[in-house]
Design a protein around this motif. Structure first.
Motif, PDB file in Angstrom:
ATOM      1  N   UNK A 112       0.765   3.699   5.270  1.00  0.00           N
ATOM      2  CA  UNK A 112       0.060   4.135   3.792  1.00  0.00           C
ATOM      3  C   UNK A 112       0.201   2.959   2.939  1.00  0.00           C
ATOM      4  N   UNK A 113      -0.990   2.710   2.563  1.00  0.00           N
ATOM      5  CA  UNK A 113      -1.200   1.558   1.535  1.00  0.00           C
ATOM      6  C   UNK A 113      -2.053   2.105   0.076  1.00  0.00           C
ATOM      7  N   UNK A 114      -2.422   3.267   0.313  1.00  0.00           N
ATOM      8  CA  UNK A 114      -2.729   4.036  -1.098  1.00  0.00           C
ATOM      9  C   UNK A 114      -1.696   4.053  -1.971  1.00  0.00           C
ATOM     10  N   UNK A 132       4.811   1.821   4.830  1.00  0.00           N
ATOM     11  CA  UNK A 132       3.786   1.224   3.681  1.00  0.00           C
ATOM     12  C   UNK A 132       4.217   0.728   2.455  1.00  0.00           C
ATOM     13  N   UNK A 133       3.292   0.347   1.545  1.00  0.00           N
ATOM     14  CA  UNK A 133       3.783  -0.291   0.467  1.00  0.00           C
ATOM     15  C   UNK A 133       2.730  -1.343   0.000  1.00  0.00           C
TER      16      UNK A 133
END
Lengths: 338, 338
Positions: free
Chosen positions: A260-262, A283-284
């Motif tokens: 996840x990058x949003x 993510x991040x």
């Protein structure tokens, strides 16, 4: 110089301000050759994140080094450079582990939609080319400073590798760059979730093997249907809303991973549900600097062209229209030439 | 036969019930040689999870096959077997990917604190030995049916590998088995968070290289202090409470992973915080069946002894005392012989 400011939601102005100067001996000042508008700039533009006092905006850039501080050794005036949106020393244990966007000495670079930008920690942030690139490569190189590297990170974090079945949630520029990455990393099937005609077309062009128009639980059900009832091995969450995260988590198979990058807005993950689903989360903020050397080479060799996500090019003075077009989804991503 | 029932929080009774029988042709009935009380049995015992109507309890077992259904081919009456707490076909795509505890045709096995147990999907659930093991190996083999494999999964999911710095949240039997796993997987440093004298001693004996008595944010700060201000590469969350998860997430470095195997109770993870921390999460019910063949060999060869987590052994008829001792933390884990 001219620089783009956000004054309030929907209020973008290009104004005259003093040129930036070297503040710390590790700084460089870069003359911006190209910059662009990021999906994350829209959070403020749309009033979802507070604007606060008027401030310079933009964090994506390529350009030519104008001046360097006394301690800068790896770039020099006149060199064409690509840099991360996050300054990092690229030397500490966290940077060496490949997480430069978490560098404890680093900082977010803002104010890149301008003629010049001051880049802190220039040695650890910028990558210099040995010559000025051809004009045709500039959009692709510019994309590496955030959007393309962020899509790349989503794919890497999700474990999109040889043979994998990948689902991409989000048909914006990051999601489309995620398709490029998944394809390059060897994914066998790449399912893009999109119902927007021109984006569907671009996704297929970039490597998507299937499209899903359904959203939410219906979209997740469709992904399971396409994967023998199981779910995708790797899911790229490229939006940041609770709906997108939910859709991503429910599209992955047990043992699969959501990259996840949003930037999350209002996302709360239920521990029990995550446990039961056996889906991993990684993510991040993307460690752009980790990917830059390799991706620069690929862009210059013509193996990937993340510049394709730009479908609107404007002079910097028309930045406000660039934002408007993205907000109204008339454009995927706006490139600005100062 | 005699079987253990939970009637209400704190109310454990061993009662006479009919022997189990083959229901489906893929079942086996196993005569239980040893069984035990799991930390997760205490959720109901303590009234944190609802008990509902009185029901048989216990999901860990080793024993001898008594009878098999007509379609069972890989085990036969008389064989000594170890099985997972979750029945799986071990043949579908999810099982083949190594996530047998998520097998869509599987089911949780309850009622193992008894003289006999019916094991569904016997071929995909049980692993048979070619002879009856020595008495000294029975506790270690019994531990593999849940607790030791769960600790193992925490370590694998967290990426505890050669050279890694590992932190273990939870000094119960699962956490202690996580220490065994991290050591065997090649971790360089294993920091166990515990303030309980006998558990601290056992953790050191099993391979912990350091102990942290502080809890919560103070505990996480201590982990960062011990790791050059960065945090651990791999954190094993072996409890399942919001406090333990928070402590685990804050103990990991950017790019690190929390392997979580404590059944979550009331855990909600803030998406923004997870994003900023750049910490990955992977967890769920342990795919015991994935680990059984390898771990059985290691127990029989004497390379690991997860049987050490049992510090109280009672006859089945005294099951209630076994629960009481664990509830009052007088025992880490209770073994019961029918």
């Amino acid at each position: 110089m001219r620089a783009t400011f956000i004054h309030a939601p929907g209020d973008i102005r290009v104004e005259n301000v003093p040129d930036p100067e070297i503040v710390n001996p590790t700084d460089a000042v870069v003359r911006v050759v190209a910059t662009c508008v990021c999906g994350s700039d829209l959070w403020e533009y749309r009033g979802i994140s507070p604007v606060g006092t008027p401030h310079p905006i933009g964090h994506e850039y390529v350009g030519v080094v104008e001046e360097t501080g006394s301690e800068v050794t790896s770039v020099r005036p006149g060199q064409f450079v690509i840099g991360s949106f996050f300054a990092s020393d690229n030397a500490c244990a966290i940077c060496r582990a490949g997480y430069q966007a978490s560098c404890p000495d680093g900082e977010f670079i803002n104010g890149c939609q301008a003629e010049y930008v001051r880049v802190p920690l220039a040695d650890g942030t910028l990558v210099a080319l040995d010559r000025r690139p051809a004009e045709e490569h500039i959009p692709g190189l510019l994309a590496l400073s955030d959007v393309a590297s962020t899509g790349w990170y989503a794919a890497v974090a999700a474990g999109a590798g040889p043979g994998a079945t990948v689902a991409v949630v989000g048909d914006g520029a990051v999601g489309l760059c995620g398709v490029i990455a998944a394809r390059w990393l060897g994914a066998e099937r790449i399912i893009t979730m999109s119902r927007h005609a021109s984006r569907r077309k671009l996704a297929l062009e970039l490597g998507a093997t299937a499209l899903v128009a359904e959203r939410g639980d219906e979209g997740a059900a469709r992904i399971r249907e396409l994967t023998g009832g199981i779910g995708a091995d790797a899911v790229l969450e490229c939006v940041g809303t609770p709906e997108a995260m939910r859709q991503a988590l429910r599209s992955a198979r047990p043992g699969g991973t959501v990259g996840f990058v949003g930037v999350p807005h209002g996302i709360r993950i239920d521990g029990r549900e995550l446990f039961r689903s056996q889906v991993a989360l990684r993510g991040g903020p993307a460690p752009v600097r980790r990917f830059l050397p390799g991706l620069i080479e690929q862009v210059l060799d013509g193996r990937i062209d993340p510049g394709k996500v730009f479908d609107l090019t404007l002079p910097l003075d028309h930045a406000a229209e660039g934002y408007r077009a993205m907000d109204e989804r008339r454009a995927v991503k706006t490139l600005l030439y100062p």
